[in-house]
Design a protein around this motif. Structure first.
Motif, PDB file in Angstrom:
ATOM      1  N   PHE A 108       5.914 -10.721 -13.927  1.00 45.42           N
ATOM      2  CA  PHE A 108       4.826 -10.126 -13.159  1.00 45.42           C
ATOM      3  C   PHE A 108       4.344 -11.096 -12.092  1.00 45.42           C
ATOM      4  CE2 PHE A 108       0.311  -9.322 -12.379  1.00 45.42           C
ATOM      5  CZ  PHE A 108       0.428  -8.062 -11.830  1.00 45.42           C
ATOM      6  N   GLY A 109       4.327 -12.393 -12.416  1.00 44.67           N
ATOM      7  CA  GLY A 109       3.895 -13.388 -11.439  1.00 44.67           C
ATOM      8  C   GLY A 109       4.772 -13.380 -10.198  1.00 44.67           C
ATOM      9  N   GLN A 110       6.096 -13.268 -10.391  1.00 42.47           N
ATOM     10  CA  GLN A 110       7.001 -13.203  -9.245  1.00 42.47           C
ATOM     11  C   GLN A 110       6.780 -11.926  -8.456  1.00 42.47           C
ATOM     12  OE1 GLN A 110      10.559 -13.506 -11.574  1.00 42.47           O
ATOM     13  NE2 GLN A 110      10.931 -15.615 -10.935  1.00 42.47           N
ATOM     14  N   ALA A 111       6.591 -10.810  -9.165  1.00 42.96           N
ATOM     15  CA  ALA A 111       6.359  -9.534  -8.475  1.00 42.96           C
ATOM     16  C   ALA A 111       5.042  -9.574  -7.723  1.00 42.96           C
ATOM     17  CB  ALA A 111       6.356  -8.381  -9.482  1.00 42.96           C
ATOM     18  N   MET A 112       4.018 -10.189  -8.347  1.00 45.10           N
ATOM     19  CA  MET A 112       2.723 -10.274  -7.688  1.00 45.10           C
ATOM     20  C   MET A 112       2.832 -11.115  -6.427  1.00 45.10           C
ATOM     21  SD  MET A 112      -0.931 -11.295  -9.301  1.00 45.10           S
ATOM     22  CE  MET A 112      -0.966 -13.052  -9.029  1.00 45.10           C
ATOM     23  N   GLU A 113       3.524 -12.243  -6.536  1.00 41.79           N
ATOM     24  CA  GLU A 113       3.660 -13.126  -5.381  1.00 41.79           C
ATOM     25  C   GLU A 113       4.463 -12.463  -4.270  1.00 41.79           C
ATOM     26  OE1 GLU A 113       5.597 -17.444  -4.675  1.00 41.79           O
ATOM     27  OE2 GLU A 113       4.396 -17.202  -6.490  1.00 41.79           O
ATOM     28  N   ALA A 114       5.477 -11.702  -4.647  1.00 41.80           N
ATOM     29  CA  ALA A 114       6.349 -11.091  -3.640  1.00 41.80           C
ATOM     30  C   ALA A 114       5.771  -9.827  -3.024  1.00 41.80           C
ATOM     31  CB  ALA A 114       7.705 -10.775  -4.265  1.00 41.80           C
ATOM     32  N   HIS A 115       5.010  -9.047  -3.792  1.00 42.54           N
ATOM     33  CA  HIS A 115       4.584  -7.731  -3.317  1.00 42.54           C
ATOM     34  C   HIS A 115       3.061  -7.571  -3.227  1.00 42.54           C
ATOM     35  CE1 HIS A 115       8.718  -6.510  -3.696  1.00 42.54           C
ATOM     36  NE2 HIS A 115       8.720  -6.899  -4.953  1.00 42.54           N
ATOM     37  N   PHE A 116       2.360  -7.932  -4.299  1.00 39.43           N
ATOM     38  CA  PHE A 116       0.933  -7.648  -4.378  1.00 39.43           C
ATOM     39  C   PHE A 116       0.095  -8.542  -3.457  1.00 39.43           C
ATOM     40  CE2 PHE A 116       2.626  -6.072  -8.368  1.00 39.43           C
ATOM     41  CZ  PHE A 116       2.011  -4.844  -8.469  1.00 39.43           C
ATOM     42  N   LEU A 117       0.338  -9.849  -3.509  1.00 43.12           N
ATOM     43  CA  LEU A 117      -0.496 -10.755  -2.718  1.00 43.12           C
ATOM     44  C   LEU A 117      -0.382 -10.523  -1.213  1.00 43.12           C
ATOM     45  CD1 LEU A 117      -0.438 -14.156  -4.642  1.00 43.12           C
ATOM     46  CD2 LEU A 117      -2.313 -12.554  -4.359  1.00 43.12           C
ATOM     47  N   PRO A 118       0.817 -10.307  -0.654  1.00 41.21           N
ATOM     48  CA  PRO A 118       0.859 -10.019   0.790  1.00 41.21           C
ATOM     49  C   PRO A 118       0.075  -8.758   1.168  1.00 41.21           C
ATOM     50  CG  PRO A 118       3.034 -10.638   0.015  1.00 41.21           C
ATOM     51  CD  PRO A 118       2.173 -10.497  -1.192  1.00 41.21           C
ATOM     52  N   LEU A 119       0.130  -7.729   0.329  1.00 42.75           N
ATOM     53  CA  LEU A 119      -0.644  -6.514   0.610  1.00 42.75           C
ATOM     54  C   LEU A 119      -2.144  -6.776   0.504  1.00 42.75           C
ATOM     55  CD1 LEU A 119       1.481  -3.816  -1.231  1.00 42.75           C
ATOM     56  CD2 LEU A 119       1.152  -4.056   1.221  1.00 42.75           C
ATOM     57  N   LEU A 120      -2.548  -7.548  -0.492  1.00 42.76           N
ATOM     58  CA  LEU A 120      -3.962  -7.881  -0.643  1.00 42.76           C
ATOM     59  C   LEU A 120      -4.455  -8.673   0.568  1.00 42.76           C
ATOM     60  CD1 LEU A 120      -6.575  -7.970  -2.255  1.00 42.76           C
ATOM     61  CD2 LEU A 120      -5.690  -9.986  -3.437  1.00 42.76           C
ATOM     62  N   ARG A 121      -3.656  -9.611   1.023  1.00 40.21           N
ATOM     63  CA  ARG A 121      -4.040 -10.393   2.211  1.00 40.21           C
ATOM     64  C   ARG A 121      -4.210  -9.484   3.428  1.00 40.21           C
ATOM     65  NH1 ARG A 121      -1.840 -16.312   2.041  1.00 40.21           N
ATOM     66  NH2 ARG A 121      -1.549 -16.536  -0.186  1.00 40.21           N
ATOM     67  N   ILE A 123      -4.949  -6.282   3.441  1.00 41.46           N
ATOM     68  CA  ILE A 123      -6.164  -5.477   3.255  1.00 41.46           C
ATOM     69  C   ILE A 123      -7.405  -6.295   3.598  1.00 41.46           C
ATOM     70  CG2 ILE A 123      -7.630  -4.398   1.488  1.00 41.46           C
ATOM     71  CD1 ILE A 123      -4.981  -3.531   0.100  1.00 41.46           C
ATOM     72  N   LEU A 124      -7.444  -7.526   3.124  1.00 42.50           N
ATOM     73  CA  LEU A 124      -8.609  -8.368   3.385  1.00 42.50           C
ATOM     74  C   LEU A 124      -8.751  -8.702   4.876  1.00 42.50           C
ATOM     75  CD1 LEU A 124      -8.418 -10.672   0.254  1.00 42.50           C
ATOM     76  CD2 LEU A 124     -10.093  -8.872   0.717  1.00 42.50           C
ATOM     77  N   ARG A 125      -7.623  -8.885   5.564  1.00 45.90           N
ATOM     78  CA  ARG A 125      -7.691  -9.101   7.017  1.00 45.90           C
ATOM     79  C   ARG A 125      -8.191  -7.850   7.725  1.00 45.90           C
ATOM     80  NH1 ARG A 125      -2.415 -10.792   6.904  1.00 45.90           N
ATOM     81  NH2 ARG A 125      -2.361 -12.909   6.170  1.00 45.90           N
ATOM     82  N   THR A 126      -7.737  -6.687   7.270  1.00 44.59           N
ATOM     83  CA  THR A 126      -8.116  -5.420   7.898  1.00 44.59           C
ATOM     84  C   THR A 126      -9.613  -5.167   7.772  1.00 44.59           C
ATOM     85  OG1 THR A 126      -5.927  -4.534   7.425  1.00 44.59           O
ATOM     86  CG2 THR A 126      -7.648  -2.938   7.926  1.00 44.59           C
ATOM     87  N   ILE A 127     -10.170  -5.454   6.605  1.00 41.96           N
ATOM     88  CA  ILE A 127     -11.604  -5.200   6.410  1.00 41.96           C
ATOM     89  C   ILE A 127     -12.466  -6.385   6.843  1.00 41.96           C
ATOM     90  CG2 ILE A 127     -11.181  -3.561   4.529  1.00 41.96           C
ATOM     91  CD1 ILE A 127     -12.132  -5.768   2.584  1.00 41.96           C
ATOM     92  N   GLU A 128     -11.827  -7.383   7.418  1.00 37.16           N
ATOM     93  CA  GLU A 128     -12.522  -8.574   7.917  1.00 37.16           C
ATOM     94  C   GLU A 128     -13.372  -9.211   6.819  1.00 37.16           C
ATOM     95  OE1 GLU A 128     -14.559  -7.368  11.472  1.00 37.16           O
ATOM     96  OE2 GLU A 128     -12.672  -6.921  12.495  1.00 37.16           O
ATOM     97  N   ALA A 129     -12.671  -9.645   5.773  1.00 33.98           N
ATOM     98  CA  ALA A 129     -13.333 -10.294   4.643  1.00 33.98           C
ATOM     99  C   ALA A 129     -13.980 -11.602   5.103  1.00 33.98           C
ATOM    100  CB  ALA A 129     -12.316 -10.567   3.543  1.00 33.98           C
TER     101      ALA A 129
END
Length: 189
Positions: A108-121, A123-129
């Motif tokens: 899961f850690g590899q999947a999170m690093e490869a897929h989840f974290l880039p999407l989260l980043r 999203i956070l850029r889009t909403i101007e975190a």
């Protein structure tokens, strides 16, 4: 490499690439026995075994071997397994792509690093975190757990001492006003 004329599960395991991740699963239909089934094609004979879980005879061929010996130039005989199955007309079959049994599963850690974290980043850029979020990601990228823990502790203590943020206080004030207006409207009705 020339493939052997008799292909079985053990032969495929010995010929599979060490970094193999997927296989082409051939499922045979209309085989009414429990013993090994020999499917003869134009170039090779394939030995299928009954799988109790799937309920059919199957053979999983590593993807690296599926197209091996396929011609790269014209006017050459195609000796690949994929082409060989085109001549298998005496038994209906279906094809599936499945994870190769010898492949290391992705954690899961590899999947999170490869897929989840880039999407989260994104999203956070889009909403101007807030900038503190970007700072937290820089600490994560640097692998600096200690400073990330210090940042979290600092933010937690700042939230306790300063009280609610101005934005949260403004939202709460607006909600109270809306609730009071709704209550007044109901009383006059």
């Amino acid at each position: 490499m020339n493939l052997p004329t008799i292909i079985s599960k053990s032969v495929l395991f010995s010929l599979a690439a060490p970094d193999e991740t997927h296989a082409v699963r051939i499922l045979l239909h209309d085989v009414n026995n429990q013993s090994q089934y020999r499917l003869s094609c134009r170039s090779r004979t394939y030995l299928f075994e009954k799988c109790g879980i799937v309920g059919r005879h199957l053979l999983e061929i590593p993807v690296s071997l599926w197209m091996q010996d396929s011609p790269t130039k014209s006017f050459r005989e195609n000796q690949s397994i994929s082409e060989d199955f085109r001549s298998a007309d005496n038994c209906p079959y279906s094809i599936q792509i499945v994870p190769w049994k010898g492949a290391a599963p992705q954690t899961f850690g590899q999947a999170m690093e490869a897929h989840f974290l880039p999407l989260l980043r994104e999203i956070l850029r889009t909403i101007e975190a807030p900038p503190v979020v970007e700072e937290a990601f820089k600490l994560i990228d640097a692998g600096n757990l200690g400073e990330l823990q210090d940042l979290a502790a600092f933010l937690k203590s700042a939230a306790k001492t300063d009280g609610p943020s101005p934005a949260a206080a403004e939202r709460a004030r607006k909600m109270r006003e809306a609730k009071a207006a709704k209550k007044a409207q109901l009383q006059t009705a």
